[in-house]
Design a protein around this motif. Structure first.
Motif, PDB file in Angstrom:
ATOM      1  N   PRO A  25       0.795  -1.233   0.000  1.00 25.04           N
ATOM      2  CA  PRO A  25       0.000   0.000   0.000  1.00 25.04           C
ATOM      3  C   PRO A  25       0.827   1.283   0.000  1.00 25.04           C
ATOM      4  O   PRO A  25       0.385   2.311  -0.493  1.00 25.04           O
ATOM      5  N   ARG A  36      -3.807   5.438  -5.174  1.00 24.75           N
ATOM      6  CA  ARG A  36      -4.031   4.758  -3.894  1.00 24.75           C
ATOM      7  C   ARG A  36      -4.046   3.246  -4.101  1.00 24.75           C
ATOM      8  O   ARG A  36      -4.234   2.760  -5.203  1.00 24.75           O
ATOM      9  N   ARG A  38      -5.631  -0.293  -2.114  1.00 23.33           N
ATOM     10  CA  ARG A  38      -6.415  -0.975  -1.072  1.00 23.33           C
ATOM     11  C   ARG A  38      -5.928  -2.411  -1.003  1.00 23.33           C
ATOM     12  O   ARG A  38      -5.728  -3.058  -2.036  1.00 23.33           O
ATOM     13  N   TYR A  49      -5.132  -6.810  -4.061  1.00 22.22           N
ATOM     14  CA  TYR A  49      -4.918  -5.373  -4.059  1.00 22.22           C
ATOM     15  C   TYR A  49      -5.772  -4.734  -5.143  1.00 22.22           C
ATOM     16  O   TYR A  49      -5.974  -5.323  -6.204  1.00 22.22           O
TER      17      TYR A  49
END
Length: 176
Positions: A25, A36, A38, A49
């Motif tokens: 991350p 971004r 997750r 991911y």
């Protein structure tokens, strides 16, 4: 399949480098195009991911999964939707590559293999009059530059200070 591999020497032991890589991350801190990440899992096989990329007028979320891990030497992953792509991080002890005054070194490599022709056009919201083939041709060189940028920034972060990084870039002759 097209492929690119970027490798360099980092002045830390393999286990420390591997732990750094597994903390996926934080990659958004190193990438120009990754907004971004997750994570669903602990970084071991089966961890998924969602990586949100943004470039030009396009945004795309890549869904990946860790498929194999051999700590502290290797972490394999694959993209699970919309494109045929996979890759791995490899970390190897490299004591002979440590400069004088540095205790240890590791050679770290990021390898990415992908099939540009496998991109699912419906997964990307393209601006009007922009073809998928045009986007693919524009993105291919960005993949190599982005891999280089990420490795350089990781080295600076893990070693605690920026330095000139000697990157070796390998591509298949018909790739990129």
């Amino acid at each position: 399949m097209d492929e690119v591999e970027v490798s360099t020497v980092v002045y830390v032991p393999p286990a420390e480098m591997y732990d750094f890589i597994v903390d996926f991350p934080r990659y958004a801190d190193y990438s120009e195009y990754l907004e971004r990440v997750r994570r669903d899992g602990d970084g071991s096989p089966g961890t998924r991911y969602a990586l949100r990329f943004s470039w030009w007028k396009l945004t795309y979320t890549a869904h990946t999964e860790v498929v194999d891990a051999d700590p502290p030497n290797r972490l394999d992953w694959r993209v699970t939707r919309n494109i045929d792509a996979d890759g791995h991080w490899r970390v190897e002890e490299a004591p002979d590559e440590a400069p004088e005054g540095v205790e240890t070194a590791s050679r770290v490599s990021l390898r990415i293999e992908y099939d540009p022709g496998s991109v699912n056009a419906g997964s990307i919201d393209l601006p009007r009059f922009v073809s998928l083939s045009w986007v693919v041709e524009k993105v291919k060189p960005l993949i190599q530059k982005e891999a280089e940028r990420v490795v350089e920034r990781i080295v600076a972060d893990i070693e605690g200070q920026p330095r000139e990084v000697d990157l070796t870039v390998h591509t298949r002759p018909d790739a990129i």
